[in-house]
Design an enzyme around this catalytic site. Structure first.
Site, PDB file in Angstrom:
ATOM      1  N   ARG A 130      -8.756   0.103   5.001  1.00 44.47           N
ATOM      2  CA  ARG A 130      -7.828   1.062   4.400  1.00 44.47           C
ATOM      3  C   ARG A 130      -6.540   0.375   3.956  1.00 44.47           C
ATOM      4  NH1 ARG A 130      -6.037   5.767   7.789  1.00 44.47           N
ATOM      5  NH2 ARG A 130      -4.717   5.807   5.965  1.00 44.47           N
ATOM      6  N   LYS A 139       0.832  -1.207   0.000  1.00 49.84           N
ATOM      7  CA  LYS A 139       0.000   0.000   0.000  1.00 49.84           C
ATOM      8  C   LYS A 139       0.871   1.263   0.000  1.00 49.84           C
ATOM      9  CE  LYS A 139      -1.598   1.678   4.000  1.00 49.84           C
ATOM     10  NZ  LYS A 139      -1.330   3.109   4.250  1.00 49.84           N
ATOM     11  N   ASN A 140       1.873   1.282   0.888  1.00 53.06           N
ATOM     12  CA  ASN A 140       2.639   2.522   1.036  1.00 53.06           C
ATOM     13  C   ASN A 140       3.508   2.826  -0.183  1.00 53.06           C
ATOM     14  OD1 ASN A 140       1.462   2.951   3.459  1.00 53.06           O
ATOM     15  ND2 ASN A 140       3.278   2.547   4.711  1.00 53.06           N
ATOM     16  N   CYS A 189      -4.477   8.709   9.672  1.00 57.62           N
ATOM     17  CA  CYS A 189      -4.624   8.060  10.974  1.00 57.62           C
ATOM     18  C   CYS A 189      -4.347   9.048  12.102  1.00 57.62           C
ATOM     19  CB  CYS A 189      -3.609   6.932  11.102  1.00 57.62           C
ATOM     20  SG  CYS A 189      -4.102   5.419  10.320  1.00 57.62           S
ATOM     21  N   ASP A 226       4.998   0.564  11.963  1.00 57.05           N
ATOM     22  CA  ASP A 226       3.761  -0.010  11.434  1.00 57.05           C
ATOM     23  C   ASP A 226       3.538  -1.459  11.875  1.00 57.05           C
ATOM     24  OD1 ASP A 226       3.127   2.343  10.218  1.00 57.05           O
ATOM     25  OD2 ASP A 226       3.561   1.689   8.170  1.00 57.05           O
ATOM     26  N   ARG A 250       1.769  14.708  13.122  1.00 56.87           N
ATOM     27  CA  ARG A 250       2.143  14.462  11.720  1.00 56.87           C
ATOM     28  C   ARG A 250       2.143  15.719  10.854  1.00 56.87           C
ATOM     29  NH1 ARG A 250      -0.345   8.805   9.732  1.00 56.87           N
ATOM     30  NH2 ARG A 250       1.579   8.639   8.580  1.00 56.87           N
TER      31      ARG A 250
HETATM   32  C1  UD1 Z   1       4.914   6.748   6.310  1.00 54.58           C
HETATM   33  C2  UD1 Z   1       3.957   5.599   6.166  1.00 54.58           C
HETATM   34  C3  UD1 Z   1       3.458   5.147   7.529  1.00 54.58           C
HETATM   35  C4  UD1 Z   1       4.628   4.864   8.441  1.00 54.58           C
HETATM   36  C5  UD1 Z   1       5.619   6.018   8.471  1.00 54.58           C
HETATM   37  C6  UD1 Z   1       6.883   5.704   9.239  1.00 54.58           C
HETATM   38  C7  UD1 Z   1       2.879   5.941   4.044  1.00 54.58           C
HETATM   39  C8  UD1 Z   1       1.625   6.241   3.311  1.00 54.58           C
HETATM   40  N1  UD1 Z   1       2.826   5.988   5.367  1.00 54.58           N
HETATM   41  O1  UD1 Z   1       4.191   7.817   6.898  1.00 54.58           O
HETATM   42  O2  UD1 Z   1       2.666   3.976   7.355  1.00 54.58           O
HETATM   43  O3  UD1 Z   1       4.151   4.632   9.752  1.00 54.58           O
HETATM   44  O4  UD1 Z   1       6.005   6.373   7.134  1.00 54.58           O
HETATM   45  O5  UD1 Z   1       7.484   4.565   8.749  1.00 54.58           O
HETATM   46  O6  UD1 Z   1       3.896   5.639   3.446  1.00 54.58           O
HETATM   47  N2  UD1 Z   1       7.296  14.504  10.485  1.00 54.58           N
HETATM   48  C9  UD1 Z   1       7.423  15.861  10.743  1.00 54.58           C
HETATM   49  N3  UD1 Z   1       7.393  16.738   9.692  1.00 54.58           N
HETATM   50  C10 UD1 Z   1       7.224  16.330   8.413  1.00 54.58           C
HETATM   51  C11 UD1 Z   1       7.094  14.947   8.142  1.00 54.58           C
HETATM   52  C12 UD1 Z   1       7.144  14.050   9.201  1.00 54.58           C
HETATM   53  O7  UD1 Z   1       7.588  16.249  11.902  1.00 54.58           O
HETATM   54  O8  UD1 Z   1       7.174  17.164   7.511  1.00 54.58           O
HETATM   55  C13 UD1 Z   1       7.367  13.527  11.590  1.00 54.58           C
HETATM   56  C14 UD1 Z   1       6.088  12.722  11.752  1.00 54.58           C
HETATM   57  O9  UD1 Z   1       5.126  13.416  12.522  1.00 54.58           O
HETATM   58  C15 UD1 Z   1       6.607  11.477  12.436  1.00 54.58           C
HETATM   59  C16 UD1 Z   1       8.001  11.305  11.805  1.00 54.58           C
HETATM   60  O10 UD1 Z   1       8.336  12.569  11.247  1.00 54.58           O
HETATM   61  O11 UD1 Z   1       6.737  11.710  13.808  1.00 54.58           O
HETATM   62  C17 UD1 Z   1       8.083  10.262  10.710  1.00 54.58           C
HETATM   63  O12 UD1 Z   1       7.035  10.457   9.793  1.00 54.58           O
HETATM   64  P1  UD1 Z   1       7.164  10.036   8.262  1.00 54.58           P
HETATM   65  O13 UD1 Z   1       8.326   9.113   8.108  1.00 54.58           O
HETATM   66  O14 UD1 Z   1       7.126  11.259   7.440  1.00 54.58           O
HETATM   67  O15 UD1 Z   1       5.825   9.212   8.062  1.00 54.58           O
HETATM   68  P2  UD1 Z   1       4.798   9.290   6.873  1.00 54.58           P
HETATM   69  O16 UD1 Z   1       5.503   9.492   5.583  1.00 54.58           O
HETATM   70  O17 UD1 Z   1       3.682  10.194   7.236  1.00 54.58           O
END
Ligand code: UD1
Length: 425
Positions: A401, A22-23, A118, A309, A123
């Site tokens: 989802r 999915k991701n 979620c 995850d 985030r």
């Molecule tokens: C993706 C995955 C999710 C997984 C996560 C971590 C998808 C669709 N989702 O989510 O399933 O749990 O990676 O492996 O691929 N953060 C910030 N600022 C930003 C971006 C992120 O502070 O601009 C923080 C987030 O709040 C979190 C951390 O960085 O605490 C990691 O998030 P990130 O790796 O970006 O996760 P996602 O890409 O949202």
């Protein structure tokens, strides 16, 4: 709203096919916006999330062809008719935010709602936006929307992420393929899904070095072309079913997987007393139901560390292990929402901030519980497989989802599971 009702106590057997990731699929779908030619994805998982993304792409003018059950999705963004991603679609799923970069790179402007998804923490998207600013975009936030413009195109830049973000890495990577000159992404995430996206972009004509490392170097090109791409197997789905087998006992072969992408989980399961065998594209998970599980500690980290995850699923499993396990959640600040629901089944879990202590109990008893987020919901399935009596899980839209044909796959290996309409919420 639907419920899932399942009973534990039966050892599992047979084989269980794993779907496309999915991701990975969601980012590959967004990448279709980078080219005026068709991008065709195979091994495409049919999920609520990937369907949301199709809805959004159609709204932007992409012609989509996705025959049900085919696993083959064709996306043709010949002309982008709108570069606005509205709140109604983006709030449902965070990954839809990732259309911003491709739109900005190809059209020079985009207006995208700030994301939902979620409820596992704040985030933010600040890292995404800083990367685009470094590449010369003007960014404004107005009434819940990000308005981004780079009317003379994006330009290559050096972007150093202060911490690892999967979404920001993927987003900047996509945009950089069409920027002028060289972009270097440092402290980039190394998740296999990023490798999949980068390899697909290369198949579309992008120039990217450093796949699988924390430094990605991209030489911008004038345009990308179409491609056919097979989505990599879903390591989180595979890891979830591995936990199901570990919970229920028996022996099941997971097929269509890349075992090396699951090393950290397989190590945890082995230490917990579960037998693991691997081949090129399969993993056999076995446990004699009478042999107890041993408690193992979990510390979530970016890849190749233990994935956040899969934290909830292993917590579900550890509820009946011998001894106490400590869970440290280092990625998201609010990712123990499954703990109170697991307690309803009889689990002994104490949460303090980003740490949870799970003391194994001798028995769990089925109860009505509620799914709170995508991965939390499967931890309830895993605990239910070890519980006496029936467990009924409401709010299964969270499961829909991210898990393709969950009931069919689990009943195929011997789980007594059914879906009922209406919930007791
Ligand atoms: C993706 C995955 C999710 C997984 C996560 C971590 C998808 C669709 N989702 O989510 O399933 O749990 O990676 O492996 O691929 N953060 C910030 N600022 C930003 C971006 C992120 O502070 O601009 C923080 C987030 O709040 C979190 C951390 O960085 O605490 C990691 O998030 P990130 O790796 O970006 O996760 P996602 O890409 O949202």
């Amino acid at each position: 709203m639907d419920r899932i009702i399942l009973s534990g106590g039966t050892p599992l057997s047979g084989s269980l096919p794993i779907s496309g990731a999915k991701n990975s699929a969601l980012k590959l779908q967004a990448a279709s916006l980078l080219t005026s030619q068709p991008l065709v994805l195979t091994n495409m998982p049919e999920l609520a999330d990937t369907r949301f993304m199709v809805q959004l792409l159609e709204q932007l003018g992409v012609q989509v062809f996705w025959p049900k059950g085919s696993g083959r999705l064709s996306m043709h963004a010949e002309a982008i008719t709108s570069s606005i991603a509205p709140y109604d679609l983006v709030r449902k799923m965070r990954a839809t935010f990732n259309v911003l970069g491709p739109l900005l790179a190809r059209e020079g402007h985009a207006t995208v709602s700030l994301p939902g998804g979620c409820a596992i923490g704040a985030r933010p998207v600040d890292l995404h936006l800083k990367a685009f600013e470094a590449m010369g975009a003007d960014i404004h936030i107005e009434a819940g929307y990000v308005k981004a413009a780079a009317l003379r195109g994006l330009k290559g830049a050096r972007v150093v992420f202060p911490f690892v973000s999967v979404g920001a890495t993927e987003h900047a990577l996509m945009a950089a393929t069409l920027a002028r000159g060289e972009t270097v992404l440092e402290n980039a995430a190394r998740e296999p899904e990023i490798g999949d996206l980068a390899s697909c972009l290369i198949a579309m004509g992008a120039k990217i070095d450093g796949i699988g490392t924390s430094t990605l170097t991209i030489q911008g090109v004038d345009s990308l072309h179409g491609a056919n791409w097979k989505v990599i197997p879903d390591r989180i789905e595979a890891g979830t079913y591995a936990c199901c087998v570990a919970a229920a006992g028996g022996g099941v072969t997971l097929t269509d997987v890349v075992p090396s992408t699951l090393s950290s989980l397989l190590d945890v399961l082995s230490r917990a007393g579960v037998s693991i065998e691997t081949g090129e594209d399969w993993i056999k998970v076995s446990r004699t139901p009478s042999s107890p599980l041993k408690a193992v500690d979990i510390d979530t980290q970016p890849y190749p560390g233990f994935p956040t995850d899969l934290q909830a699923q292993v917590m579900g499993l550890m509820t009946m292990a011998e001894g106490a396990s400590i869970f440290r959640e280092n990625i998201f600040e609010n990712r123990f929402m499954h703990a109170p629901e697991l307690r309803r089944l009889g689990a002994d879990i104490t949460v303090r901030g980003s740490e949870a202590v799970v003391r194994g109990v001798k028995e769990l008893k089925g109860a009505p519980v509620m799914a709170t987020d995508l991965r939390a919901s499967v931890s309830l399935v895993i605990a239910a497989l070890m519980a006496d009596d029936e467990t009924s899980i409401s709010r299964v839209y969270h499961l829909d989802r991210g898990f393709e044909r969950l009931e069919e796959k689990l009943s195929g290996v011997g789980v007594t599971i059914r879906r009922a309409s209406g919930s007791d919420e």
